[in-house]
Design a protein around this motif. Structure first.
Motif, PDB file in Angstrom:
ATOM      1  N   ARG A  19      -7.009   0.205   3.098  1.00 30.46           N
ATOM      2  CA  ARG A  19      -7.679  -1.459   3.449  1.00 30.46           C
ATOM      3  C   ARG A  19      -7.182  -2.955   3.597  1.00 30.46           C
ATOM      4  O   ARG A  19      -7.034  -3.034   4.839  1.00 30.46           O
ATOM      5  CB  ARG A  19      -8.834  -2.029   2.649  1.00 30.46           C
ATOM      6  CG  ARG A  19     -10.050  -2.924   3.605  1.00 30.46           C
ATOM      7  CD  ARG A  19     -10.414  -2.562   4.964  1.00 30.46           C
ATOM      8  NE  ARG A  19     -11.591  -3.389   5.604  1.00 30.46           N
ATOM      9  CZ  ARG A  19     -11.672  -3.707   6.793  1.00 30.46           C
ATOM     10  NH1 ARG A  19     -11.548  -2.563   7.408  1.00 30.46           N
ATOM     11  NH2 ARG A  19     -12.416  -4.613   6.495  1.00 30.46           N
ATOM     12  N   ILE A  20      -6.471  -3.023   3.144  1.00 35.60           N
ATOM     13  CA  ILE A  20      -5.700  -3.880   3.143  1.00 35.60           C
ATOM     14  C   ILE A  20      -4.577  -3.536   4.790  1.00 35.60           C
ATOM     15  O   ILE A  20      -4.298  -4.769   5.594  1.00 35.60           O
ATOM     16  CB  ILE A  20      -4.904  -4.690   2.278  1.00 35.60           C
ATOM     17  CG1 ILE A  20      -5.569  -5.948   1.429  1.00 35.60           C
ATOM     18  CG2 ILE A  20      -3.374  -6.204   2.335  1.00 35.60           C
ATOM     19  CD1 ILE A  20      -5.253  -6.545  -0.240  1.00 35.60           C
ATOM     20  N   GLU A  21      -3.417  -2.188   4.168  1.00 37.78           N
ATOM     21  CA  GLU A  21      -2.969  -2.065   5.451  1.00 37.78           C
ATOM     22  C   GLU A  21      -3.173  -2.038   6.496  1.00 37.78           C
ATOM     23  O   GLU A  21      -2.815  -2.650   7.590  1.00 37.78           O
ATOM     24  CB  GLU A  21      -2.594  -0.804   4.784  1.00 37.78           C
ATOM     25  CG  GLU A  21      -1.232  -0.441   5.796  1.00 37.78           C
ATOM     26  CD  GLU A  21      -0.827   1.087   5.395  1.00 37.78           C
ATOM     27  OE1 GLU A  21      -0.085   1.250   4.355  1.00 37.78           O
ATOM     28  OE2 GLU A  21      -1.451   2.035   5.753  1.00 37.78           O
ATOM     29  N   GLN A  22      -4.544  -1.461   6.914  1.00 40.24           N
ATOM     30  CA  GLN A  22      -5.510  -1.395   8.252  1.00 40.24           C
ATOM     31  C   GLN A  22      -5.545  -3.185   8.593  1.00 40.24           C
ATOM     32  O   GLN A  22      -5.668  -3.083   9.900  1.00 40.24           O
ATOM     33  CB  GLN A  22      -6.940  -0.888   7.504  1.00 40.24           C
ATOM     34  CG  GLN A  22      -7.960  -0.733   9.121  1.00 40.24           C
ATOM     35  CD  GLN A  22      -8.939   0.064   8.547  1.00 40.24           C
ATOM     36  OE1 GLN A  22      -9.499  -0.299   7.420  1.00 40.24           O
ATOM     37  NE2 GLN A  22      -9.737   0.826   9.059  1.00 40.24           N
ATOM     38  N   LEU A  23      -5.859  -3.873   7.757  1.00 42.93           N
ATOM     39  CA  LEU A  23      -6.481  -5.300   7.882  1.00 42.93           C
ATOM     40  C   LEU A  23      -4.999  -5.919   9.100  1.00 42.93           C
ATOM     41  O   LEU A  23      -4.767  -6.680   9.129  1.00 42.93           O
ATOM     42  CB  LEU A  23      -7.480  -6.042   7.307  1.00 42.93           C
ATOM     43  CG  LEU A  23      -8.775  -5.787   6.487  1.00 42.93           C
ATOM     44  CD1 LEU A  23      -8.653  -6.445   5.720  1.00 42.93           C
ATOM     45  CD2 LEU A  23      -9.334  -6.162   7.938  1.00 42.93           C
ATOM     46  N   LEU A  24      -4.033  -5.613   7.894  1.00 41.29           N
ATOM     47  CA  LEU A  24      -2.745  -5.891   8.596  1.00 41.29           C
ATOM     48  C   LEU A  24      -2.259  -5.461  10.423  1.00 41.29           C
ATOM     49  O   LEU A  24      -1.988  -6.880  10.671  1.00 41.29           O
ATOM     50  CB  LEU A  24      -1.324  -5.788   8.122  1.00 41.29           C
ATOM     51  CG  LEU A  24      -1.675  -6.154   6.225  1.00 41.29           C
ATOM     52  CD1 LEU A  24      -0.456  -5.248   5.665  1.00 41.29           C
ATOM     53  CD2 LEU A  24      -1.428  -7.762   5.987  1.00 41.29           C
TER      54      LEU A  24
END
Length: 241
Positions: A19-24
């Motif tokens: 999820r963090i990877e996507q938000l980056l």
């Protein structure tokens, strides 16, 4: 493409990382390696030494092409004290052959990044473990205005918490003189709730999995603007240590 290596204990909130990877929303890859964990590490012996476990896990990171590695386990860092945590990170860097850090140091660096020095702590730990975390922060030069523990919660329980429970924990810890709120505990799912937490409290909120990825980016000298991940990902410049 920048590849970040994360050594993660267990499975409790590992889905925060994609999820963090996507938000980056950038050319960042977050490679997660599970190191294994006790069946339920909350409450755990906060002084447990997991250095050998970490060193056995780094080969997979080297094969993935990771440029830096962060150990995503609070107790394995802050529970050993400031000097003990430094020794663990040095051993991890030698074993991995790349820059290394831990979530615990990530919190100290992240607080400096958002430009504050006085914080409140909302922890999913027993009181004695929360005290070790606040001691670690003070050793890093931070002022802890207040701290609140969830006490009897288990890792399985906190991994199921949603926005309502996180806000309740945050509000129980927050004080008017705290300039930021810290939420340790990598078993907590927080990646989708940071914006709501910051809106609710009106101040920066730093959470364990968010800080872990930011610390890996810091080690690789990368800067990514990602407002969905809170004030930490909208500040300039990146901290140099």
């Amino acid at each position: 493409m920048t590849a970040l290596g994360i050594l993660y204990p267990g499975h409790f909130a590992k889905d925060d990382y994609p999820r963090i990877e996507q938000l980056l929303g950038s050319d960042i890859r977050v490679d997660l390696i599970e190191t294994g964990a006790d069946a339920d590490p909350y409450p755990y012996p906060a002084t447990a030494d997991r250095t050998d476990r970490l060193e056995r896990s780094v080969e997979a990171l080297r094969l993935s092409g990771a440029e830096a590695v962060v150990w995503a386990d609070g107790d394995g860092g802050f529970g050993r004290g400031w000097e003990g945590a430094h020794a663990q990170v040095r051993a991890l860097a030698r074993a991995a052959g790349m820059p290394a850090s831990s979530t615990s140091f990530g919190f100290v660096h992240a607080v400096r990044e958002v430009g504050v020095g006085r914080v409140a702590v909302a922890a999913p730990y027993a009181d004695e473990t929360t005290a070790l975390f606040t001691d670690f922060l003070r050793a890093g030069g931070l002022e802890v205005a207040a701290a609140h523990s969830a006490r009897g919660a288990t890792a399985d329980e906190v991994a199921r918490w949603g926005e309502r429970e996180l806000l309740e924990l945050a509000r129980a810890a927050d004080t008017a003189d705290a300039q930021a709120l810290l939420v340790p505990g990598t078993a907590l799912h927080t990646a989708s709730h940071i914006a709501a937490l910051e809106d609710g409290l009106g101040k920066p909120v730093l959470t364990a999995n968010q800080v872990t990825v930011w610390e890996a980016l810091r080690l690789t000298d990368r800067r990514v603007n990602a407002p969905g991940l809170g004030a930490l990902f909208t500040r300039e410049p990146i901290v140099q240590v």
